[in-house]
Write an enzyme that holds these catalytic residues in place. Sequence first.
Site, PDB file in Angstrom:
ATOM      1  N   HIS A   1       0.796   5.204   0.016  1.00  0.00           N
ATOM      2  CA  HIS A   1      -0.495   5.218  -1.047  1.00  0.00           C
ATOM      3  C   HIS A   1       1.007   4.261  -1.664  1.00  0.00           C
ATOM      4  O   HIS A   1       0.243   3.729  -2.939  1.00  0.00           O
ATOM      5  CB  HIS A   1      -0.301   6.457  -2.425  1.00  0.00           C
ATOM      6  CG  HIS A   1       1.621   7.473  -2.465  1.00  0.00           C
ATOM      7  ND1 HIS A   1       2.358   8.101  -1.444  1.00  0.00           N
ATOM      8  CD2 HIS A   1       1.815   7.692  -3.682  1.00  0.00           C
ATOM      9  CE1 HIS A   1       3.120   7.961  -1.630  1.00  0.00           C
ATOM     10  NE2 HIS A   1       3.070   7.844  -3.398  1.00  0.00           N
ATOM     11  N   ASP A   2       2.219   3.974  -1.879  1.00  0.00           N
ATOM     12  CA  ASP A   2       2.652   3.403  -2.419  1.00  0.00           C
ATOM     13  C   ASP A   2       2.822   2.175  -2.026  1.00  0.00           C
ATOM     14  O   ASP A   2       4.106   1.553  -2.170  1.00  0.00           O
ATOM     15  CB  ASP A   2       4.983   4.158  -2.762  1.00  0.00           C
ATOM     16  CG  ASP A   2       4.024   4.185  -4.146  1.00  0.00           C
ATOM     17  OD1 ASP A   2       3.062   4.338  -4.967  1.00  0.00           O
ATOM     18  OD2 ASP A   2       5.284   5.502  -4.161  1.00  0.00           O
TER      19      ASP A   2
ATOM     20  N   LYS B   1       4.220  -1.275  -3.499  1.00  0.00           N
ATOM     21  CA  LYS B   1       5.962  -1.280  -4.372  1.00  0.00           C
ATOM     22  C   LYS B   1       6.727  -2.692  -3.103  1.00  0.00           C
ATOM     23  O   LYS B   1       7.644  -2.632  -3.481  1.00  0.00           O
ATOM     24  CB  LYS B   1       6.752   0.913  -3.984  1.00  0.00           C
ATOM     25  CG  LYS B   1       6.634   1.270  -4.880  1.00  0.00           C
ATOM     26  CD  LYS B   1       7.375   2.257  -4.490  1.00  0.00           C
ATOM     27  CE  LYS B   1       7.234   3.084  -3.383  1.00  0.00           C
ATOM     28  NZ  LYS B   1       8.446   4.233  -2.907  1.00  0.00           N
TER      29      LYS B   1
ATOM     30  N   HIS C   1       2.436  -2.034  -8.956  1.00  0.00           N
ATOM     31  CA  HIS C   1       2.191  -1.150  -7.751  1.00  0.00           C
ATOM     32  C   HIS C   1       1.082  -0.841  -7.121  1.00  0.00           C
ATOM     33  O   HIS C   1       1.121  -1.065  -5.558  1.00  0.00           O
ATOM     34  CB  HIS C   1       3.113  -0.844  -6.985  1.00  0.00           C
ATOM     35  CG  HIS C   1       3.174   0.494  -7.511  1.00  0.00           C
ATOM     36  ND1 HIS C   1       3.356   1.916  -8.765  1.00  0.00           N
ATOM     37  CD2 HIS C   1       3.095   2.657  -7.014  1.00  0.00           C
ATOM     38  CE1 HIS C   1       2.914   2.659  -8.942  1.00  0.00           C
ATOM     39  NE2 HIS C   1       2.866   2.903  -7.407  1.00  0.00           N
TER      40      HIS C   1
ATOM     41  N   HIS D   1      -3.809   6.584  -7.800  1.00  0.00           N
ATOM     42  CA  HIS D   1      -2.772   7.755  -7.405  1.00  0.00           C
ATOM     43  C   HIS D   1      -2.157   8.053  -9.038  1.00  0.00           C
ATOM     44  O   HIS D   1      -1.283   9.048  -9.040  1.00  0.00           O
ATOM     45  CB  HIS D   1      -2.623   7.743  -6.370  1.00  0.00           C
ATOM     46  CG  HIS D   1      -0.826   6.534  -6.504  1.00  0.00           C
ATOM     47  ND1 HIS D   1      -0.930   5.316  -6.381  1.00  0.00           N
ATOM     48  CD2 HIS D   1       0.627   6.598  -6.510  1.00  0.00           C
ATOM     49  CE1 HIS D   1       0.155   4.512  -5.933  1.00  0.00           C
ATOM     50  NE2 HIS D   1       1.209   5.422  -6.673  1.00  0.00           N
ATOM     51  N   HIS D   2      -2.226   6.676  -9.842  1.00  0.00           N
ATOM     52  CA  HIS D   2      -1.764   7.140 -11.080  1.00  0.00           C
ATOM     53  C   HIS D   2      -2.954   7.173 -12.023  1.00  0.00           C
ATOM     54  O   HIS D   2      -2.171   7.110 -13.502  1.00  0.00           O
ATOM     55  CB  HIS D   2      -0.841   6.308 -11.638  1.00  0.00           C
ATOM     56  CG  HIS D   2       0.557   6.480 -10.296  1.00  0.00           C
ATOM     57  ND1 HIS D   2       1.602   7.369 -10.666  1.00  0.00           N
ATOM     58  CD2 HIS D   2       0.966   5.500  -9.720  1.00  0.00           C
ATOM     59  CE1 HIS D   2       2.549   7.093  -9.949  1.00  0.00           C
ATOM     60  NE2 HIS D   2       2.751   5.411  -9.642  1.00  0.00           N
TER      61      HIS D   2
ATOM     62  N   ASP E   1       1.554  13.862  -5.502  1.00  0.00           N
ATOM     63  CA  ASP E   1       3.217  12.471  -5.637  1.00  0.00           C
ATOM     64  C   ASP E   1       3.664  12.955  -7.150  1.00  0.00           C
ATOM     65  O   ASP E   1       5.187  13.021  -7.043  1.00  0.00           O
ATOM     66  CB  ASP E   1       2.428  11.304  -6.000  1.00  0.00           C
ATOM     67  CG  ASP E   1       3.666  10.180  -6.148  1.00  0.00           C
ATOM     68  OD1 ASP E   1       4.466  10.351  -5.847  1.00  0.00           O
ATOM     69  OD2 ASP E   1       3.233   9.251  -6.270  1.00  0.00           O
TER      70      ASP E   1
HETATM   71  P1  C2E Z   1       8.505   8.371  -9.185  1.00  0.00           P
HETATM   72  O1  C2E Z   1       9.176   8.592  -9.520  1.00  0.00           O
HETATM   73  O2  C2E Z   1       7.721   8.763  -7.368  1.00  0.00           O
HETATM   74  O3  C2E Z   1       7.040   9.112  -9.617  1.00  0.00           O
HETATM   75  C1  C2E Z   1       6.023   9.440  -9.382  1.00  0.00           C
HETATM   76  C2  C2E Z   1       5.069  10.213 -10.523  1.00  0.00           C
HETATM   77  O4  C2E Z   1       5.981  11.258 -11.221  1.00  0.00           O
HETATM   78  C3  C2E Z   1       5.288   9.921 -11.787  1.00  0.00           C
HETATM   79  O5  C2E Z   1       4.582   8.245 -12.192  1.00  0.00           O
HETATM   80  C4  C2E Z   1       5.299  10.831 -12.952  1.00  0.00           C
HETATM   81  O6  C2E Z   1       3.848  10.722 -13.643  1.00  0.00           O
HETATM   82  C5  C2E Z   1       6.183  12.097 -12.318  1.00  0.00           C
HETATM   83  N1  C2E Z   1       7.202  12.270 -12.631  1.00  0.00           N
HETATM   84  C6  C2E Z   1       8.001  11.594 -12.523  1.00  0.00           C
HETATM   85  N2  C2E Z   1       9.578  11.896 -13.031  1.00  0.00           N
HETATM   86  C7  C2E Z   1       8.678  13.318 -13.509  1.00  0.00           C
HETATM   87  C8  C2E Z   1       9.751  13.683 -14.856  1.00  0.00           C
HETATM   88  O7  C2E Z   1      10.820  13.891 -15.171  1.00  0.00           O
HETATM   89  N3  C2E Z   1       8.487  14.175 -16.109  1.00  0.00           N
HETATM   90  C9  C2E Z   1       7.028  14.522 -15.453  1.00  0.00           C
HETATM   91  N4  C2E Z   1       6.643  15.026 -17.054  1.00  0.00           N
HETATM   92  N5  C2E Z   1       6.292  13.777 -14.739  1.00  0.00           N
HETATM   93  C10 C2E Z   1       7.386  12.978 -13.497  1.00  0.00           C
HETATM   94  P2  C2E Z   1       5.247   7.172 -13.494  1.00  0.00           P
HETATM   95  O8  C2E Z   1       5.490   7.393 -14.894  1.00  0.00           O
HETATM   96  O9  C2E Z   1       3.375   6.409 -13.950  1.00  0.00           O
HETATM   97  O10 C2E Z   1       5.799   6.575 -12.666  1.00  0.00           O
HETATM   98  C11 C2E Z   1       6.179   5.860 -11.145  1.00  0.00           C
HETATM   99  C12 C2E Z   1       6.819   5.076 -10.638  1.00  0.00           C
HETATM  100  O11 C2E Z   1       8.069   4.453 -11.518  1.00  0.00           O
HETATM  101  C13 C2E Z   1       7.708   6.265 -10.615  1.00  0.00           C
HETATM  102  O12 C2E Z   1       7.948   7.272  -9.038  1.00  0.00           O
HETATM  103  C14 C2E Z   1       9.320   5.679 -10.847  1.00  0.00           C
HETATM  104  O13 C2E Z   1       9.120   4.880  -9.178  1.00  0.00           O
HETATM  105  C15 C2E Z   1       8.823   4.836 -11.118  1.00  0.00           C
HETATM  106  N6  C2E Z   1       9.281   5.127 -12.957  1.00  0.00           N
HETATM  107  C16 C2E Z   1       9.054   5.936 -13.756  1.00  0.00           C
HETATM  108  N7  C2E Z   1       9.993   6.108 -14.909  1.00  0.00           N
HETATM  109  C17 C2E Z   1      10.949   5.273 -13.997  1.00  0.00           C
HETATM  110  C18 C2E Z   1      12.124   5.569 -14.961  1.00  0.00           C
HETATM  111  O14 C2E Z   1      12.593   5.857 -15.796  1.00  0.00           O
HETATM  112  N8  C2E Z   1      13.738   5.011 -14.267  1.00  0.00           N
HETATM  113  C19 C2E Z   1      13.100   4.161 -12.896  1.00  0.00           C
HETATM  114  N9  C2E Z   1      13.936   3.970 -12.233  1.00  0.00           N
HETATM  115  N10 C2E Z   1      12.040   4.312 -12.316  1.00  0.00           N
HETATM  116  C20 C2E Z   1      10.874   4.965 -13.310  1.00  0.00           C
HETATM  117  C1  SIN Z   2       7.580   6.608  -5.562  1.00  0.00           C
HETATM  118  O1  SIN Z   2       7.009   7.716  -5.227  1.00  0.00           O
HETATM  119  O2  SIN Z   2       8.343   6.912  -4.488  1.00  0.00           O
HETATM  120  C2  SIN Z   2       7.956   5.279  -6.400  1.00  0.00           C
HETATM  121  C3  SIN Z   2       6.386   5.042  -6.966  1.00  0.00           C
HETATM  122  C4  SIN Z   2       5.305   5.537  -7.411  1.00  0.00           C
HETATM  123  O3  SIN Z   2       4.950   6.798  -6.604  1.00  0.00           O
HETATM  124  O4  SIN Z   2       4.347   5.527  -8.205  1.00  0.00           O
HETATM  125 FE    FE Z   3       2.655   5.006  -7.027  1.00  0.00          FE
HETATM  126 FE    FE Z   4       4.919   8.015  -4.943  1.00  0.00          FE
END
Ligand code: C2E
Ligand code: SIN
Ligand code: FE
Ligand code: FE
Length: 423
Positions: A241-242, A245, A270, A296-297, A325
């Site tokens: 799915h990713d 990236k 991504h 997936h988003h 995810d």
């Molecule tokens: P990821 O870290 O794998 O998170 C995937 C999805 O999980 C996020 O999609 C979001 O829908 C949910 N998620 C993650 N953490 C939280 C949380 O603390 N609370 C809630 N309610 N949901 C959460 P999203 O937001 O579209 O982000 C996609 C990717 O972008 C994330 O994958 C991560 O790699 C990056 N990302 C998002 N926010 C941040 C951030 O604040 N800092 C950094 N360094 N990366 C971020």
């Molecule tokens: C991750 O899932 O490892 C970060 C990227 C994403 O899910 O959008």
């Molecule tokens: Fe993703």
């Molecule tokens: Fe992911």
Amino acid sequence: MDFLDKLISVGIAINSVVDLEELLDLILQKARDLSGADAGSIYLVKDKELVFFAAQNDTLEKRLGKEEVKNLFRNFSLSLDKSSVAGYVAVTGEVLNIENVYENSQHDFWAHKQWDRANNYRSKSMLVFPLTTPKQEVVGVIQLINAKENGQIVPFKQSFVNIMPYFAAQAAVAIVNARLYHEVEASHLDTVFRLGVAAEYRDKETAFHIKRVAKMAVVFGQELGFSKQALHNLYWSVAMHDVGKLGVPDSILNKPGPLTDQERAIMQQHTLIGGYILRNARSELLQDAQIVALTHHEKYDGTGYPAQLKGESIPLIGRIAGIVDVFDALSSVRVYKPPFSEEKVRKIMLEGKGTHFDPDLIDILLENWDKFWDIRQKYQDGQKISEKHWVPQRLCWEELWQEIKQNQANWTPKVKNSDLVKW
Ligand code: C2E
Ligand code: SIN
Ligand code: FE
Ligand code: FE
Ligand code: SIN
């Protein structure tokens, strides 16, 4: 229908199946239909052995059930020499048509009689023939037992023995094709999967993310009654799915704090980059993988990205990938957040019911909560990601499938409709 018609229809049927397990079951079934055999088994030549692959036995199945009969043979193999009847046929290419196994002095049926005794079965007539390709390569052996006519055991009929070589040739070709197909598919998948691994290598804290989300997705697939093929495609698609990236700079991917609006916009690409990497794929699996990468988003209420799809217009596999995810992101450590407690994860997932997530899928998540949490516990981050861990990945689907089959009695699919995957 005469034999020729039957033979043609059998040829068409077996050439439409590419899954080896399914194919061998079908070949055996057809051989038994044509010959009236009560029982039978198929062995395939593999290295220097004849490995047992399929078994059917009407009499024992009535007594023990289908799965139990297969268990009687599991992990059974013979050496590829004349010491067994099947081995004899594989090595010599001869056909054996035996009227009465227990009165035959030309061949040694010792092992076979042992088996009969252990399982309280009595073999009488037996037809053993090689599966020979037009290039004269023996790929396996079919052993048919106890031809029946009006409930009586009779010798195998000459009319069947005469057409049998044609049947065997078709079966052999289909087996070779299924193996080639699997090989091509496996190397194809391997290549793309390595892209996913490459992407994941850069994002060190989510090293086990791929594996967990793929396994969790399969739990959803099982609950929804996906077919084996659909589960297989789901597993690999979600694993990738990713892949997009790969196109996101390290400075953003590994940024310890929150993202700026601009960085977030780049991060969100991504999904599109993944869609681009997987574009124009010819295999159904990679087409599914592209759909997952792209969707997936998306969110159920239409506020996700990149296309703001809404509700059921988000493909089911994308909705599944989205839910696993986030579940995994919440319960794991990220560069920008600590892992949340089980209670907090449950609360956030429930809050997203109908807004972020498909409400029906949230119900499935809650009903099967422990299964998901166990996967999360079993593949913890922080374990060192090494060559040793990734190389056996290719075996994982087969392993998982064996596990699923063994536990099959423990789950009842709610929807028996693999059309679901095709939304
Ligand atoms: P990821 O870290 O794998 O998170 C995937 C999805 O999980 C996020 O999609 C979001 O829908 C949910 N998620 C993650 N953490 C939280 C949380 O603390 N609370 C809630 N309610 N949901 C959460 P999203 O937001 O579209 O982000 C996609 C990717 O972008 C994330 O994958 C991560 O790699 C990056 N990302 C998002 N926010 C941040 C951030 O604040 N800092 C950094 N360094 N990366 C971020
Ligand atoms: C991750 O899932 O490892 C970060 C990227 C994403 O899910 O959008
Ligand atoms: Fe993703
Ligand atoms: Fe992911
Ligand atoms: C496949 O799943 O078809 C290829 C990888 C494997 O399970 O060997």
